[in-house]
Write a protein that holds these residues in place. Sequence first.
Motif, PDB file in Angstrom:
ATOM      1  N   THR A 122       0.830  -1.209   0.000  1.00  0.00           N
ATOM      2  CA  THR A 122       0.000   0.000   0.000  1.00  0.00           C
ATOM      3  C   THR A 122       0.865   1.260   0.000  1.00  0.00           C
ATOM      4  O   THR A 122       1.950   1.291   0.587  1.00  0.00           O
ATOM      5  CB  THR A 122      -0.915   0.062   1.247  1.00  0.00           C
ATOM      6  N   ALA A 123       0.343   2.288  -0.632  1.00  0.00           N
ATOM      7  CA  ALA A 123       1.039   3.580  -0.625  1.00  0.00           C
ATOM      8  C   ALA A 123       1.076   4.140   0.793  1.00  0.00           C
ATOM      9  O   ALA A 123       2.069   4.747   1.213  1.00  0.00           O
ATOM     10  CB  ALA A 123       0.331   4.554  -1.565  1.00  0.00           C
ATOM     11  N   LYS A 124       0.008   3.881   1.543  1.00  0.00           N
ATOM     12  CA  LYS A 124      -0.084   4.463   2.894  1.00  0.00           C
ATOM     13  C   LYS A 124       1.071   3.999   3.798  1.00  0.00           C
ATOM     14  O   LYS A 124       1.624   4.799   4.558  1.00  0.00           O
ATOM     15  CB  LYS A 124      -1.433   4.069   3.510  1.00  0.00           C
ATOM     16  N   GLU A 125       1.437   2.720   3.701  1.00  0.00           N
ATOM     17  CA  GLU A 125       2.519   2.214   4.567  1.00  0.00           C
ATOM     18  C   GLU A 125       3.873   2.867   4.271  1.00  0.00           C
ATOM     19  O   GLU A 125       4.754   2.858   5.131  1.00  0.00           O
ATOM     20  CB  GLU A 125       2.694   0.695   4.378  1.00  0.00           C
ATOM     21  N   THR A 126       4.066   3.374   3.056  1.00  0.00           N
ATOM     22  CA  THR A 126       5.397   3.897   2.707  1.00  0.00           C
ATOM     23  C   THR A 126       5.795   5.070   3.612  1.00  0.00           C
ATOM     24  O   THR A 126       6.968   5.296   3.849  1.00  0.00           O
ATOM     25  CB  THR A 126       5.485   4.355   1.230  1.00  0.00           C
ATOM     26  N   SER A 127       4.782   5.754   4.175  1.00  0.00           N
ATOM     27  CA  SER A 127       5.083   6.901   5.054  1.00  0.00           C
ATOM     28  C   SER A 127       5.721   6.444   6.365  1.00  0.00           C
ATOM     29  O   SER A 127       6.256   7.256   7.118  1.00  0.00           O
ATOM     30  CB  SER A 127       3.798   7.679   5.348  1.00  0.00           C
ATOM     31  N   LEU A 128       5.669   5.147   6.656  1.00  0.00           N
ATOM     32  CA  LEU A 128       6.242   4.635   7.906  1.00  0.00           C
ATOM     33  C   LEU A 128       7.756   4.389   7.796  1.00  0.00           C
ATOM     34  O   LEU A 128       8.400   4.017   8.774  1.00  0.00           O
ATOM     35  CB  LEU A 128       5.544   3.321   8.302  1.00  0.00           C
ATOM     36  N   PHE A 129       8.313   4.608   6.595  1.00  0.00           N
ATOM     37  CA  PHE A 129       9.729   4.294   6.380  1.00  0.00           C
ATOM     38  C   PHE A 129      10.530   5.550   6.058  1.00  0.00           C
ATOM     39  O   PHE A 129      10.015   6.490   5.470  1.00  0.00           O
ATOM     40  CB  PHE A 129       9.864   3.273   5.249  1.00  0.00           C
ATOM     41  N   ARG A 130      11.806   5.521   6.450  1.00  0.00           N
ATOM     42  CA  ARG A 130      12.667   6.702   6.287  1.00  0.00           C
ATOM     43  C   ARG A 130      13.459   6.649   4.981  1.00  0.00           C
ATOM     44  O   ARG A 130      13.737   5.583   4.457  1.00  0.00           O
ATOM     45  CB  ARG A 130      13.663   6.750   7.443  1.00  0.00           C
ATOM     46  N   ASN A 131      13.846   7.841   4.543  1.00  0.00           N
ATOM     47  CA  ASN A 131      14.743   7.886   3.376  1.00  0.00           C
ATOM     48  C   ASN A 131      15.875   8.881   3.600  1.00  0.00           C
ATOM     49  O   ASN A 131      16.516   9.313   2.656  1.00  0.00           O
ATOM     50  CB  ASN A 131      13.976   8.218   2.099  1.00  0.00           C
ATOM     51  N   ASP A 132      16.124   9.200   4.866  1.00  0.00           N
ATOM     52  CA  ASP A 132      17.143  10.210   5.151  1.00  0.00           C
ATOM     53  C   ASP A 132      18.434   9.606   5.689  1.00  0.00           C
ATOM     54  O   ASP A 132      19.318  10.328   6.128  1.00  0.00           O
ATOM     55  CB  ASP A 132      16.581  11.244   6.141  1.00  0.00           C
ATOM     56  N   ILE A 133      18.538   8.259   5.688  1.00  0.00           N
ATOM     57  CA  ILE A 133      19.808   7.622   6.059  1.00  0.00           C
ATOM     58  C   ILE A 133      20.112   6.510   5.055  1.00  0.00           C
ATOM     59  O   ILE A 133      19.203   5.943   4.463  1.00  0.00           O
ATOM     60  CB  ILE A 133      19.790   7.023   7.495  1.00  0.00           C
ATOM     61  N   PRO A 134      21.412   6.207   4.868  1.00  0.00           N
ATOM     62  CA  PRO A 134      21.739   5.155   3.907  1.00  0.00           C
ATOM     63  C   PRO A 134      21.271   3.792   4.405  1.00  0.00           C
ATOM     64  O   PRO A 134      21.175   3.557   5.608  1.00  0.00           O
ATOM     65  CB  PRO A 134      23.267   5.196   3.817  1.00  0.00           C
ATOM     66  N   LEU A 135      21.003   2.887   3.463  1.00  0.00           N
ATOM     67  CA  LEU A 135      20.485   1.558   3.808  1.00  0.00           C
ATOM     68  C   LEU A 135      21.362   0.851   4.839  1.00  0.00           C
ATOM     69  O   LEU A 135      20.859   0.205   5.753  1.00  0.00           O
ATOM     70  CB  LEU A 135      20.372   0.717   2.523  1.00  0.00           C
ATOM     71  N   LYS A 136      22.670   0.990   4.710  1.00  0.00           N
ATOM     72  CA  LYS A 136      23.541   0.237   5.625  1.00  0.00           C
ATOM     73  C   LYS A 136      23.342   0.678   7.087  1.00  0.00           C
ATOM     74  O   LYS A 136      23.658  -0.086   7.994  1.00  0.00           O
ATOM     75  CB  LYS A 136      25.005   0.338   5.200  1.00  0.00           C
ATOM     76  N   ASP A 137      22.819   1.861   7.302  1.00  0.00           N
ATOM     77  CA  ASP A 137      22.588   2.329   8.673  1.00  0.00           C
ATOM     78  C   ASP A 137      21.137   2.162   9.119  1.00  0.00           C
ATOM     79  O   ASP A 137      20.788   2.486  10.259  1.00  0.00           O
ATOM     80  CB  ASP A 137      22.967   3.817   8.798  1.00  0.00           C
ATOM     81  N   LYS A 138      20.282   1.705   8.230  1.00  0.00           N
ATOM     82  CA  LYS A 138      18.861   1.598   8.596  1.00  0.00           C
ATOM     83  C   LYS A 138      18.617   0.378   9.469  1.00  0.00           C
ATOM     84  O   LYS A 138      19.163  -0.695   9.205  1.00  0.00           O
ATOM     85  CB  LYS A 138      17.989   1.455   7.331  1.00  0.00           C
ATOM     86  N   LYS A 139      17.763   0.535  10.456  1.00  0.00           N
ATOM     87  CA  LYS A 139      17.334  -0.602  11.281  1.00  0.00           C
ATOM     88  C   LYS A 139      16.026  -1.171  10.738  1.00  0.00           C
ATOM     89  O   LYS A 139      15.707  -2.328  10.931  1.00  0.00           O
ATOM     90  CB  LYS A 139      17.126  -0.132  12.729  1.00  0.00           C
ATOM     91  N   ILE A 197      11.535   2.713   0.049  1.00  0.00           N
ATOM     92  CA  ILE A 197      11.548   1.265  -0.188  1.00  0.00           C
ATOM     93  C   ILE A 197      12.934   0.879  -0.678  1.00  0.00           C
ATOM     94  O   ILE A 197      13.489   1.520  -1.573  1.00  0.00           O
ATOM     95  CB  ILE A 197      10.466   0.870  -1.224  1.00  0.00           C
ATOM     96  N   ASP A 198      13.502  -0.164  -0.058  1.00  0.00           N
ATOM     97  CA  ASP A 198      14.912  -0.471  -0.263  1.00  0.00           C
ATOM     98  C   ASP A 198      15.193  -1.521  -1.340  1.00  0.00           C
ATOM     99  O   ASP A 198      16.229  -1.476  -1.977  1.00  0.00           O
ATOM    100  CB  ASP A 198      15.513  -0.941   1.069  1.00  0.00           C
ATOM    101  N   LEU A 199      14.298  -2.500  -1.475  1.00  0.00           N
ATOM    102  CA  LEU A 199      14.567  -3.598  -2.410  1.00  0.00           C
ATOM    103  C   LEU A 199      13.378  -3.861  -3.310  1.00  0.00           C
ATOM    104  O   LEU A 199      12.246  -3.589  -2.935  1.00  0.00           O
ATOM    105  CB  LEU A 199      14.765  -4.951  -1.713  1.00  0.00           C
TER     106      LEU A 199
END
Length: 451
Positions: free
Chosen positions: A241-258, A306-308
């Motif tokens: 869903t498009a709505k869930e995408t707001s729950l994820f960050r895009n301000d840090i690189p993937l290697k640092d994302k939890k 979204i990462d992958l």
Amino acid sequence: MKPTYLIQQATLVNEGKTFVADVLIENEKIQKIGSIPAQEDYLLIDGKGKVLLPGVIDGQVHFRDPGLTHKADIHSESKAAVAGGVTSFIDMPNTRPNTLTMELLEEKYQIASQKSVANYGFLLGINGENLEEAITWDTRKLLALTDDGLYFSGKGNILADRPDMLEKIFAANKGILAIHSEKEEIVEKNEEAYREKYGDDVPVKFHPLIRSEQACYEATERAIALAKKHDAKLHILHLSTAKETSLFRNDIPLKDKKITTEVSVHHLWFTDADYEEKGTLIKWNPAIKTQKDADGLLQALIDDRIDLITTDHAPHALEEKLKPYFQSMSGAPLVQHSLACMLEFFKRGKISLEKIVEKMCHNPAILYKIKERGYIREGYFADLVLVNMDSPWTVSKENILYKCGWSPLEGTQFQTQVEKTFVNGNLVFDQGDFQEDSRGKALEVEWENKE
Ligand SMILES: O=C1C[C@@H](C(=O)O)NC(=O)N1
């Protein structure tokens, strides 16, 4: 002795750049990238006008081996993968028996070493009963927490029914927890309401209203809150869903994302408008939703929330699909066609080649800490795909390689075609021909124990 290959003058797409170069493949590795003079003993491959990509790493497939091999097996589906440019895959634990112990996990690695033409990794399932196993986890292996309401039927749903267990798993986990995120209690309530109205044969167009946006959003929100509380690494599988995408960050690189997520190709490709023509063939969990959702997911992919990109390749026999709504199994095969779908989006100007490579090749390697794969780099394994970007073809029964023999994409025309696929320096797929006896390797991963 393996031949030494020199791919000449291909257009490489790698690490955000597109450039023409030669690539020398010796033994199983990429020996050199640049301007490389030909030598007598090299096998020359003309890459002029063609695009060379790192082999795709598909982070979520169901190859059904062992136990469900009437649908698919590791040999058939790994061949389909390689024909589609996928050189490595990560397989899910809902095989039979479910992959809930280290012995069963080891057995899958054994089967793959005998049957897979691609490289392989396997996730361990957690069902609330095997916590000890999951905690005494082997850092060479991958670890998933999957919602057992879906994967391990009959045992209830960890996310909904076992918050205590879930807390423990999050607190103890050293690896990555990959979750199928739909709130089963909401789904069940919706199912009952539709069953009351339509009986067993609910029109499949209601699937996205049964496995609803709310069911997805609330489950994802809950899982993220728990992961944050325990500082755990959480990966939400196949966001729909498009709505869930707001729950994820895009301000840090993937290697640092939890906290990370992925989109599966079918959630970008199909929309609810397709239920009329395709019926239960496109019944997936989570459900294919609206055009707005597909657009929102593509946008979130481009802006890095979204990462992958994965496939959730989930083959079933055709007769298991062509049944009334409640009996029709969810899932469909996709691994042979995922790169073609994404390159089609590129052709339509919706996404760049560099972004496709980042999400299908580089990022799975970063997320799952896979060693020496996912990039075109000297010293890395030669997992490579040579693509003809202007070679139209149509998906049909004659060219489908899945054991189940069907695809939801039958009749679809693609503009691009995989010409050659190298796995560990072996030319495993070459214009329709396979090196059948070639075998992939277990993906090596580098996880550190959580203190
Ligand atoms: O997550 C999943 C599992 C899969 C399967 O058939 O194994 N089918 C689906 O539709 N979704």
